[in-house]
Design a protein around this motif. Sequence first.
Motif, PDB file in Angstrom:
ATOM      1  N   VAL A 131       0.852  -1.185   0.000  1.00  0.00           N
ATOM      2  CA  VAL A 131       0.000   0.000   0.000  1.00  0.00           C
ATOM      3  C   VAL A 131       0.885   1.231   0.000  1.00  0.00           C
ATOM      4  O   VAL A 131       1.924   1.259   0.665  1.00  0.00           O
ATOM      5  CB  VAL A 131      -0.914   0.023   1.247  1.00  0.00           C
ATOM      6  CG1 VAL A 131      -1.739   1.299   1.282  1.00  0.00           C
ATOM      7  CG2 VAL A 131      -1.816  -1.188   1.267  1.00  0.00           C
ATOM      8  N   LEU A 132       0.493   2.234  -0.742  1.00  0.00           N
ATOM      9  CA  LEU A 132       1.207   3.510  -0.729  1.00  0.00           C
ATOM     10  C   LEU A 132       0.446   4.498   0.144  1.00  0.00           C
ATOM     11  O   LEU A 132      -0.754   4.708  -0.050  1.00  0.00           O
ATOM     12  CB  LEU A 132       1.339   4.070  -2.147  1.00  0.00           C
ATOM     13  CG  LEU A 132       2.365   3.399  -3.060  1.00  0.00           C
ATOM     14  CD1 LEU A 132       2.323   4.035  -4.443  1.00  0.00           C
ATOM     15  CD2 LEU A 132       3.763   3.509  -2.474  1.00  0.00           C
ATOM     16  N   LEU A 133       1.144   5.073   1.106  1.00  0.00           N
ATOM     17  CA  LEU A 133       0.554   6.099   1.962  1.00  0.00           C
ATOM     18  C   LEU A 133       1.003   7.461   1.451  1.00  0.00           C
ATOM     19  O   LEU A 133       2.194   7.763   1.416  1.00  0.00           O
ATOM     20  CB  LEU A 133       0.999   5.905   3.413  1.00  0.00           C
ATOM     21  CG  LEU A 133       0.548   6.984   4.404  1.00  0.00           C
ATOM     22  CD1 LEU A 133      -0.964   6.979   4.537  1.00  0.00           C
ATOM     23  CD2 LEU A 133       1.207   6.784   5.760  1.00  0.00           C
ATOM     24  N   HIS A 134       0.049   8.300   1.051  1.00  0.00           N
ATOM     25  CA  HIS A 134       0.338   9.640   0.547  1.00  0.00           C
ATOM     26  C   HIS A 134      -0.042  10.650   1.633  1.00  0.00           C
ATOM     27  O   HIS A 134      -1.151  10.593   2.163  1.00  0.00           O
ATOM     28  CB  HIS A 134      -0.473   9.946  -0.713  1.00  0.00           C
ATOM     29  CG  HIS A 134      -0.378   8.891  -1.768  1.00  0.00           C
ATOM     30  ND1 HIS A 134       0.424   9.009  -2.882  1.00  0.00           N
ATOM     31  CD2 HIS A 134      -0.999   7.683  -1.883  1.00  0.00           C
ATOM     32  CE1 HIS A 134       0.296   7.939  -3.639  1.00  0.00           C
ATOM     33  NE2 HIS A 134      -0.563   7.114  -3.054  1.00  0.00           N
ATOM     34  N   THR A 135       0.849  11.543   1.968  1.00  0.00           N
ATOM     35  CA  THR A 135       0.539  12.552   2.981  1.00  0.00           C
ATOM     36  C   THR A 135       0.690  13.950   2.400  1.00  0.00           C
ATOM     37  O   THR A 135       1.540  14.194   1.544  1.00  0.00           O
ATOM     38  CB  THR A 135       1.459  12.420   4.211  1.00  0.00           C
ATOM     39  OG1 THR A 135       2.815  12.646   3.817  1.00  0.00           O
ATOM     40  CG2 THR A 135       1.328  11.045   4.845  1.00  0.00           C
ATOM     41  N   SER A 136      -0.133  14.867   2.887  1.00  0.00           N
ATOM     42  CA  SER A 136      -0.047  16.268   2.465  1.00  0.00           C
ATOM     43  C   SER A 136      -0.603  17.149   3.575  1.00  0.00           C
ATOM     44  O   SER A 136      -1.379  16.695   4.415  1.00  0.00           O
ATOM     45  CB  SER A 136      -0.823  16.502   1.165  1.00  0.00           C
ATOM     46  OG  SER A 136      -2.195  16.218   1.343  1.00  0.00           O
ATOM     47  N   GLY A 137      -0.195  18.407   3.570  1.00  0.00           N
ATOM     48  CA  GLY A 137      -0.677  19.350   4.574  1.00  0.00           C
ATOM     49  C   GLY A 137       0.015  19.226   5.913  1.00  0.00           C
ATOM     50  O   GLY A 137      -0.531  19.625   6.944  1.00  0.00           O
ATOM     51  N   LYS A 159      -6.115   1.743  10.177  1.00  0.00           N
ATOM     52  CA  LYS A 159      -6.148   0.291  10.387  1.00  0.00           C
ATOM     53  C   LYS A 159      -7.345  -0.335   9.676  1.00  0.00           C
ATOM     54  O   LYS A 159      -7.224  -1.361   8.997  1.00  0.00           O
ATOM     55  CB  LYS A 159      -6.212   0.001  11.882  1.00  0.00           C
ATOM     56  CG  LYS A 159      -6.559  -1.433  12.254  1.00  0.00           C
ATOM     57  CD  LYS A 159      -6.665  -1.552  13.759  1.00  0.00           C
ATOM     58  CE  LYS A 159      -7.097  -2.953  14.166  1.00  0.00           C
ATOM     59  NZ  LYS A 159      -8.473  -3.271  13.754  1.00  0.00           N
ATOM     60  N   ASN A 160      -8.506   0.287   9.822  1.00  0.00           N
ATOM     61  CA  ASN A 160      -9.701  -0.248   9.177  1.00  0.00           C
ATOM     62  C   ASN A 160      -9.607  -0.171   7.658  1.00  0.00           C
ATOM     63  O   ASN A 160     -10.080  -1.071   6.956  1.00  0.00           O
ATOM     64  CB  ASN A 160     -10.940   0.511   9.664  1.00  0.00           C
ATOM     65  CG  ASN A 160     -11.475  -0.034  10.972  1.00  0.00           C
ATOM     66  OD1 ASN A 160     -12.241  -0.975  10.999  1.00  0.00           O
ATOM     67  ND2 ASN A 160     -11.020   0.552  12.068  1.00  0.00           N
ATOM     68  N   SER A 161      -8.998   0.894   7.157  1.00  0.00           N
ATOM     69  CA  SER A 161      -8.834   1.015   5.709  1.00  0.00           C
ATOM     70  C   SER A 161      -7.980  -0.116   5.161  1.00  0.00           C
ATOM     71  O   SER A 161      -8.266  -0.682   4.104  1.00  0.00           O
ATOM     72  CB  SER A 161      -8.187   2.364   5.358  1.00  0.00           C
ATOM     73  OG  SER A 161      -9.048   3.431   5.644  1.00  0.00           O
ATOM     74  N   ASN A 182      -3.820   2.520  -2.433  1.00  0.00           N
ATOM     75  CA  ASN A 182      -3.456   3.885  -2.053  1.00  0.00           C
ATOM     76  C   ASN A 182      -4.296   4.363  -0.875  1.00  0.00           C
ATOM     77  O   ASN A 182      -5.518   4.174  -0.847  1.00  0.00           O
ATOM     78  CB  ASN A 182      -3.678   4.844  -3.227  1.00  0.00           C
ATOM     79  CG  ASN A 182      -2.764   4.546  -4.395  1.00  0.00           C
ATOM     80  OD1 ASN A 182      -1.591   4.885  -4.387  1.00  0.00           O
ATOM     81  ND2 ASN A 182      -3.308   3.887  -5.417  1.00  0.00           N
ATOM     82  N   ILE A 183      -3.622   4.970   0.088  1.00  0.00           N
ATOM     83  CA  ILE A 183      -4.300   5.637   1.195  1.00  0.00           C
ATOM     84  C   ILE A 183      -3.750   7.057   1.269  1.00  0.00           C
ATOM     85  O   ILE A 183      -2.539   7.275   1.182  1.00  0.00           O
ATOM     86  CB  ILE A 183      -4.082   4.910   2.534  1.00  0.00           C
ATOM     87  CG1 ILE A 183      -4.753   3.535   2.501  1.00  0.00           C
ATOM     88  CG2 ILE A 183      -4.642   5.731   3.692  1.00  0.00           C
ATOM     89  CD1 ILE A 183      -4.597   2.747   3.784  1.00  0.00           C
ATOM     90  N   TYR A 184      -4.661   8.029   1.416  1.00  0.00           N
ATOM     91  CA  TYR A 184      -4.279   9.440   1.418  1.00  0.00           C
ATOM     92  C   TYR A 184      -4.589  10.044   2.788  1.00  0.00           C
ATOM     93  O   TYR A 184      -5.720   9.980   3.268  1.00  0.00           O
ATOM     94  CB  TYR A 184      -5.039  10.200   0.335  1.00  0.00           C
ATOM     95  CG  TYR A 184      -4.826   9.632  -1.051  1.00  0.00           C
ATOM     96  CD1 TYR A 184      -3.839  10.132  -1.890  1.00  0.00           C
ATOM     97  CD2 TYR A 184      -5.612   8.576  -1.518  1.00  0.00           C
ATOM     98  CE1 TYR A 184      -3.634   9.607  -3.160  1.00  0.00           C
ATOM     99  CE2 TYR A 184      -5.418   8.039  -2.784  1.00  0.00           C
ATOM    100  CZ  TYR A 184      -4.429   8.556  -3.597  1.00  0.00           C
ATOM    101  OH  TYR A 184      -4.228   8.025  -4.849  1.00  0.00           O
ATOM    102  N   LEU A 185      -3.571  10.611   3.404  1.00  0.00           N
ATOM    103  CA  LEU A 185      -3.712  11.271   4.699  1.00  0.00           C
ATOM    104  C   LEU A 185      -3.361  12.744   4.515  1.00  0.00           C
ATOM    105  O   LEU A 185      -2.251  13.074   4.105  1.00  0.00           O
ATOM    106  CB  LEU A 185      -2.776  10.623   5.726  1.00  0.00           C
ATOM    107  CG  LEU A 185      -2.719  11.240   7.123  1.00  0.00           C
ATOM    108  CD1 LEU A 185      -4.079  11.157   7.809  1.00  0.00           C
ATOM    109  CD2 LEU A 185      -1.654  10.537   7.973  1.00  0.00           C
ATOM    110  N   SER A 186      -4.319  13.624   4.788  1.00  0.00           N
ATOM    111  CA  SER A 186      -4.082  15.047   4.540  1.00  0.00           C
ATOM    112  C   SER A 186      -4.677  15.898   5.654  1.00  0.00           C
ATOM    113  O   SER A 186      -5.543  15.446   6.407  1.00  0.00           O
ATOM    114  CB  SER A 186      -4.690  15.465   3.196  1.00  0.00           C
ATOM    115  OG  SER A 186      -6.101  15.324   3.217  1.00  0.00           O
TER     116      SER A 186
END
Length: 384
Positions: A131-137, A159-161, A182-186
């Motif tokens: 999985v790729l974790l993308h972060t921004s902000g 975790k649930n994702s 892909n998971i996006y954390l912003s």
Amino acid sequence: MDRKELSTGSIQEGLQNHEDCKNTILSVEDIKDPDLTVAQLLEEKKVVSEKLSTLLELVGELVIAESNITQHPTIKSIKNESLNSTLSRFHKILIDLQDVAFSTRMIPISGVFKKISGIVHELQNQSDIKVLLHTSGEDTEIDKSRVDLIFEPIVYILKNSIEYGLESSDKRLSNGKSEIKNIYLSARQSINEVLVTVRDDGHGLDRRKILEKAKQNGIIIDDSIRLTNQGTTFVLRIPISLGTMEGTVVRIGIKYFTIQTVELREFVSLRDKKEIELDKDQNVLDIRGTFVPIFNINQILNHKESIEYDNKDPLIIVLEYEKKLLGIRVDEIIGSQNVVIKPLIGIMEQAQGVNGFTILGNGNVSLILDAKSIFSKQEISGVK
């Protein structure tokens, strides 16, 4: 935008490793004396934090004192350019001091994101699923008192994702998606809150289970809704702990209320306009083609006492929140001023539509209206 590799597996194990030390993480700058124990370092940080809290309280009291002086009838009646210039300069210095003081408790959310990335790094070799974790902000600032409160909810959603929201590689390919998940954390700042978003590109929510649960609870959902194969998005709304704010003070009868100035769209006089009655308790006002629902303050605060309006020059203040509009009847616009937000205590903590109070320059107490909770309660919006 950072990209981190992540693997599914037992996140609980990784969480436990971080749980024991997450509240004792110190920066390199903290460790000036290598002989100090962790307990001593934490005690020093506690003392500094207490001093900062005292400083913030004193700055708040100084703001109130300045307002008491400038709003005093005797001072306002004096026509002296030198005095006015001095008061204006004092106000500017006070605003600068206030901004610096309150900025001391704001820190970038990057610290939270880095902790989560650390958990991700520990888990990335526990499964073949990538999985790729993308972060921004990451530069978005948040009150340091909220940091520990949001860490676990974000990790729980993450975790649930991973464990439930992402399909197998074969299924993703059959659905026209890339094999890598892909998971996006912003994070981003809104007017008076920080929005933290966790989004994935997995199979989405189970429509059938949601409909079944909704029917069990008597909730009506449009059966045409399609939720699967669209991913899932969660948004955490974190209030910014404002110590002071630029507020607009209004009078309704003998009571005063303050609204955050940025939440005010406009003032409308009812001299040349007429409200349209939809039913017994709901009127709307046509403002340049937009029908805005109009309420009195008792409807907003859920009070039953009678309201005595002056009726000399009825006014409507129009609030705006997330492109929604509503109007509140008032008697007078007192004006804008910098106010100190004080928390509600006792039974008032449960008050609807307000999030604090302030003491005005004339000594009167003013409740601070909370646009977010008002709109949530009324569930309305301007309709063209």
